[in-house]
Design a protein around this motif. Structure first.
Motif, PDB file in Angstrom:
ATOM      1  N   TYR A 109      47.982  55.157  37.624  1.00 20.15           N
ATOM      2  CA  TYR A 109      47.677  54.584  38.943  1.00 20.15           C
ATOM      3  C   TYR A 109      48.934  53.853  39.452  1.00 20.15           C
ATOM      4  N   ASP A 110      48.894  52.545  39.453  1.00 20.67           N
ATOM      5  CA  ASP A 110      50.063  51.689  39.697  1.00 20.67           C
ATOM      6  C   ASP A 110      49.717  50.342  39.093  1.00 20.67           C
ATOM      7  N   TRP A 111      50.659  49.405  39.124  1.00 16.49           N
ATOM      8  CA  TRP A 111      50.415  48.149  38.432  1.00 16.49           C
ATOM      9  C   TRP A 111      49.302  47.341  39.076  1.00 16.49           C
ATOM     10  N   ARG A 112      49.102  47.470  40.383  1.00 17.34           N
ATOM     11  CA  ARG A 112      48.044  46.703  41.050  1.00 17.34           C
ATOM     12  C   ARG A 112      46.650  47.211  40.661  1.00 17.34           C
ATOM     13  N   MET A 113      46.461  48.516  40.663  1.00 17.41           N
ATOM     14  CA  MET A 113      45.176  49.078  40.258  1.00 17.41           C
ATOM     15  C   MET A 113      44.915  48.794  38.786  1.00 17.41           C
ATOM     16  N   ALA A 114      45.958  48.809  37.971  1.00 18.10           N
ATOM     17  CA  ALA A 114      45.801  48.511  36.544  1.00 18.10           C
ATOM     18  C   ALA A 114      45.268  47.100  36.340  1.00 18.10           C
ATOM     19  N   VAL A 115      45.772  46.158  37.128  1.00 17.22           N
ATOM     20  CA  VAL A 115      45.290  44.773  37.045  1.00 17.22           C
ATOM     21  C   VAL A 115      43.803  44.698  37.388  1.00 17.22           C
ATOM     22  N   ASN A 116      43.389  45.401  38.434  1.00 18.35           N
ATOM     23  CA  ASN A 116      41.979  45.376  38.840  1.00 18.35           C
ATOM     24  C   ASN A 116      41.064  45.968  37.765  1.00 18.35           C
ATOM     25  N   ILE A 117      41.503  47.046  37.128  1.00 19.94           N
ATOM     26  CA  ILE A 117      40.709  47.664  36.064  1.00 19.94           C
ATOM     27  C   ILE A 117      40.554  46.714  34.878  1.00 19.94           C
ATOM     28  N   LEU A 118      41.637  46.043  34.518  1.00 18.33           N
ATOM     29  CA  LEU A 118      41.577  45.079  33.417  1.00 18.33           C
ATOM     30  C   LEU A 118      40.667  43.895  33.761  1.00 18.33           C
ATOM     31  N   ALA A 119      40.633  43.514  35.025  1.00 21.24           N
ATOM     32  CA  ALA A 119      39.760  42.417  35.458  1.00 21.24           C
ATOM     33  C   ALA A 119      38.287  42.791  35.271  1.00 21.24           C
ATOM     34  N   LEU A 120      37.921  44.011  35.657  1.00 19.66           N
ATOM     35  CA  LEU A 120      36.537  44.454  35.487  1.00 19.66           C
ATOM     36  C   LEU A 120      36.156  44.542  34.011  1.00 19.66           C
ATOM     37  N   GLY A 121      37.090  45.010  33.185  1.00 20.98           N
ATOM     38  CA  GLY A 121      36.835  45.071  31.753  1.00 20.98           C
ATOM     39  C   GLY A 121      36.569  43.704  31.173  1.00 20.98           C
ATOM     40  N   MET A 122      37.309  42.709  31.647  1.00 22.11           N
ATOM     41  CA  MET A 122      37.112  41.344  31.181  1.00 22.11           C
ATOM     42  C   MET A 122      35.714  40.842  31.530  1.00 22.11           C
ATOM     43  N   LEU A 123      35.261  41.157  32.729  1.00 22.58           N
ATOM     44  CA  LEU A 123      33.951  40.694  33.187  1.00 22.58           C
ATOM     45  C   LEU A 123      32.829  41.271  32.325  1.00 22.58           C
ATOM     46  N   PHE A 124      32.919  42.544  32.008  1.00 22.98           N
ATOM     47  CA  PHE A 124      31.833  43.220  31.298  1.00 22.98           C
ATOM     48  C   PHE A 124      31.885  43.028  29.785  1.00 22.98           C
ATOM     49  N   LEU A 125      33.037  42.653  29.250  1.00 20.06           N
ATOM     50  CA  LEU A 125      33.154  42.475  27.806  1.00 20.06           C
ATOM     51  C   LEU A 125      33.036  41.021  27.358  1.00 20.06           C
ATOM     52  N   LEU A 126      33.731  40.120  28.037  1.00 17.27           N
ATOM     53  CA  LEU A 126      33.814  38.744  27.552  1.00 17.27           C
ATOM     54  C   LEU A 126      32.584  37.902  27.852  1.00 17.27           C
ATOM     55  N   LEU A 127      31.915  38.166  28.972  1.00 15.39           N
ATOM     56  CA  LEU A 127      30.717  37.365  29.274  1.00 15.39           C
ATOM     57  C   LEU A 127      29.651  37.503  28.184  1.00 15.39           C
ATOM     58  N   PRO A 128      29.273  38.715  27.758  1.00 17.18           N
ATOM     59  CA  PRO A 128      28.275  38.810  26.672  1.00 17.18           C
ATOM     60  C   PRO A 128      28.762  38.191  25.363  1.00 17.18           C
ATOM     61  N   LEU A 129      30.048  38.343  25.049  1.00 19.52           N
ATOM     62  CA  LEU A 129      30.570  37.789  23.805  1.00 19.52           C
ATOM     63  C   LEU A 129      30.515  36.272  23.784  1.00 19.52           C
ATOM     64  N   SER A 130      30.708  35.640  24.932  1.00 17.54           N
ATOM     65  CA  SER A 130      30.689  34.176  24.984  1.00 17.54           C
ATOM     66  C   SER A 130      29.339  33.611  24.565  1.00 17.54           C
ATOM     67  N   LEU A 131      28.268  34.384  24.739  1.00 18.20           N
ATOM     68  CA  LEU A 131      26.921  33.909  24.409  1.00 18.20           C
ATOM     69  C   LEU A 131      26.702  33.785  22.907  1.00 18.20           C
ATOM     70  N   PHE A 132      27.555  34.385  22.096  1.00 16.90           N
ATOM     71  CA  PHE A 132      27.425  34.287  20.645  1.00 16.90           C
ATOM     72  C   PHE A 132      27.969  32.964  20.107  1.00 16.90           C
ATOM     73  N   LEU A 133      28.774  32.280  20.889  1.00 21.02           N
ATOM     74  CA  LEU A 133      29.409  31.062  20.406  1.00 21.02           C
ATOM     75  C   LEU A 133      28.403  29.919  20.320  1.00 21.02           C
ATOM     76  N   ARG A 134      28.544  29.100  19.304  1.00 20.39           N
ATOM     77  CA  ARG A 134      27.707  27.911  19.113  1.00 20.39           C
ATOM     78  C   ARG A 134      28.610  26.734  18.781  1.00 20.39           C
ATOM     79  N   HIS A 135      28.064  25.513  18.952  1.00 20.02           N
ATOM     80  CA  HIS A 135      28.871  24.318  18.726  1.00 20.02           C
ATOM     81  C   HIS A 135      28.785  23.895  17.262  1.00 20.02           C
ATOM     82  N   HIS A 136      28.130  22.790  16.963  1.00 20.98           N
ATOM     83  CA  HIS A 136      28.030  22.299  15.588  1.00 20.98           C
ATOM     84  C   HIS A 136      26.899  23.005  14.847  1.00 20.98           C
ATOM     85  N   PRO A 137      27.124  23.426  13.602  1.00 20.96           N
ATOM     86  CA  PRO A 137      26.085  24.150  12.864  1.00 20.96           C
ATOM     87  C   PRO A 137      24.833  23.317  12.610  1.00 20.96           C
TER      88      PRO A 137
END
Length: 423
Positions: A166-194
């Motif tokens: 593509y080009d560097w601008r479209m590449a940035v947008n694709i990586l942004a969408l990947g971050m949204l769909f991958l990191l949000l669910p993963l954040s829910l696994f985190l816990r504070h003090h056991p």
């Protein structure tokens, strides 16, 4: 009577380790290591100088330096899940703005947003999540989690291919969408003090038969230093300054490795492979030095990792088309040493400060250390613009890594005056 198969119950702390690993992999690849893949395409399209583009990495480092102490405090008070979840949206906003930037002002603003969001997925937050859940296995757990930043190098060739297709601008947008769909669910696994969830560090289960003296001894053996005594101690400042020197060298190398290799005649595809291998090889250092820190003197292990980084930078200065074999030696030394410092410094900090206020204290250390990440890329960019060569700056940075060995090796335990006054 039918046989019953019981699946062994996995201690929840290990799920936090896995989630931290995956978050570090993607966030590190997009917000940190992946920038080197965009460096030349941005310069070619916009005509901006290497110094001007490098300044974006310095702005990212400056903001994260200022934010790290606050993020550490919030990690102790709010827990890592809230920080990572909200930070993902800020990082996505920064990436989308970067993809539309037409001026240096918008370019720097995009990196400011990216740094704000990335600070919530940084070593400080993820290590706070892990250190709360482990004690005797702290080196192994933190080593695995922090290996995510090593595997984030795998995103560099992904970014290069996206830019090519593509080009560097479209590449940035694709990586942004990947971050949204991958990191949000993963954040829910985190816990504070056991303890909030009925667990104890390392998954141990104290029972009623355990004597008060035995439990008291376990508490005495683990330091629990408050922020104020830590600030007055030499241990915090020695660790912080050592981290600053490390980030100065690694920040310069990770930002400029592809432009540097291109400048000495190595193709972009091969230079992207080298850029990918630096964090990938660091996995061996992150795991290996973390395990060594569980068995041997952590100060000696940390000192050795600094020496390896300096030796790697020295090899980098002498790489050429006739000495191409030095790339292999550079990768082994730099990757292992860089990973080693990241794998051993959190357990070393935990050993001296404990876990109760770890996020606040380690956030201060990272804030000071990140100053090196501001200076390093800017100096390397300035050197190339003025001398049309990186040779001198690599030699200077190699020598610089001798400095943190002595302060780290001579750290002494902290006297917890607050606890003393209460007794």
């Amino acid at each position: 009577m039918p046989l019953r198969w019981e699946t062994p119950k996995v201690f929840y702390g290990w799920w936090i380790v896995v989630a931290s690993f995956l978050i570090a992999t993607y966030a590190g690849g997009v917000a940190f290591y992946g920038f080197t893949a965009f460096f030349e395409p941005i310069a070619n399209e916009t005509g901006w100088s290497y110094t001007q583009i490098s300044l974006a990495a310095s702005i990212r480092g400056l903001e994260m330096s200022l934010l790290s102490p606050l993020v550490g405090i919030l990690a102790d008070r709010w827990g890592p899940k809230r920080l990572v979840f909200s930070g993902v949206f800020v990082m996505v906003a920064g990436l989308l703005l970067l993809g539309t930037a037409q001026s240096l002002t918008m370019f720097y603003l995009a990196f400011a947003l990216l740094a704000l969001g990335a600070s919530t997925c940084s070593v400080t937050v993820l290590m706070t999540a892990v250190t709360n859940w482990f004690r005797s296995k702290m080196g192994l757990a933190s080593g695995i989690a922090i290996c995510g930043f090593g595997f984030s190098g795998l995103l560099i060739p992904v970014a290069v291919n996206l830019i090519t297709v593509y080009d560097w601008r479209m590449a940035v947008n694709i990586l942004a969408l990947g971050m949204l769909f991958l990191l949000l669910p993963l954040s829910l696994f985190l816990r504070h003090h056991p303890e909030q969830y009925g667990y104890f560090p390392d998954g141990r289960k104290p029972n009623a038969a355990a004597s008060l003296d035995e439990l008291g001894a376990k508490q005495v053996n683990e330091a629990e230093i408050r922020v104020k005594p830590a600030l007055k101690s030499g241990a915090l400042w020695r660790l912080a300054l050592s981290r600053m020197y490390q980030m100065m060298v690694v920040g310069a190398v990770s930002t400029h490795i592809m432009p540097y290799l291109s400048s000495i005649g190595i193709s972009r595809s091969r230079s992207s492979l080298v850029a990918m291998l630096i964090p990938l090889i660091s996995v061996f250092g992150r795991l290996g030095f973390g395990l060594l820190g569980d068995k041997f003197n952590k100060r000696l292990v940390a000192s050795a990792s600094f020496v390896l980084i300096g030796a790697g930078a020295l090899c980098l200065a002498y790489i050429s088309l006739t000495n191409i074999w030095l790339i292999v030696l550079f990768l082994v030394l730099m990757g292992t040493g860089y990973g080693g410092t990241n794998g051993i410094l959190p357990p070393l900090g935990r050993e001296y400060f404990g876990r109760t206020h770890f996020g606040s204290i380690y956030g201060l250390m990272e804030g000071i250390g990140t100053i090196g990440g501001i200076i390093g890329p800017a100096i390397a960019g300035w050197a190339y613009d003025n001398w049309n060569s990186y040779y001198t700056v690599w030699l200077w940075l190699a020598g610089l890594m001798v400095v943190p060995v002595i302060p780290v090796f001579t750290i002494t335990p902290i006297e917890n005056t607050d606890t003393k006054n209460q007794s």
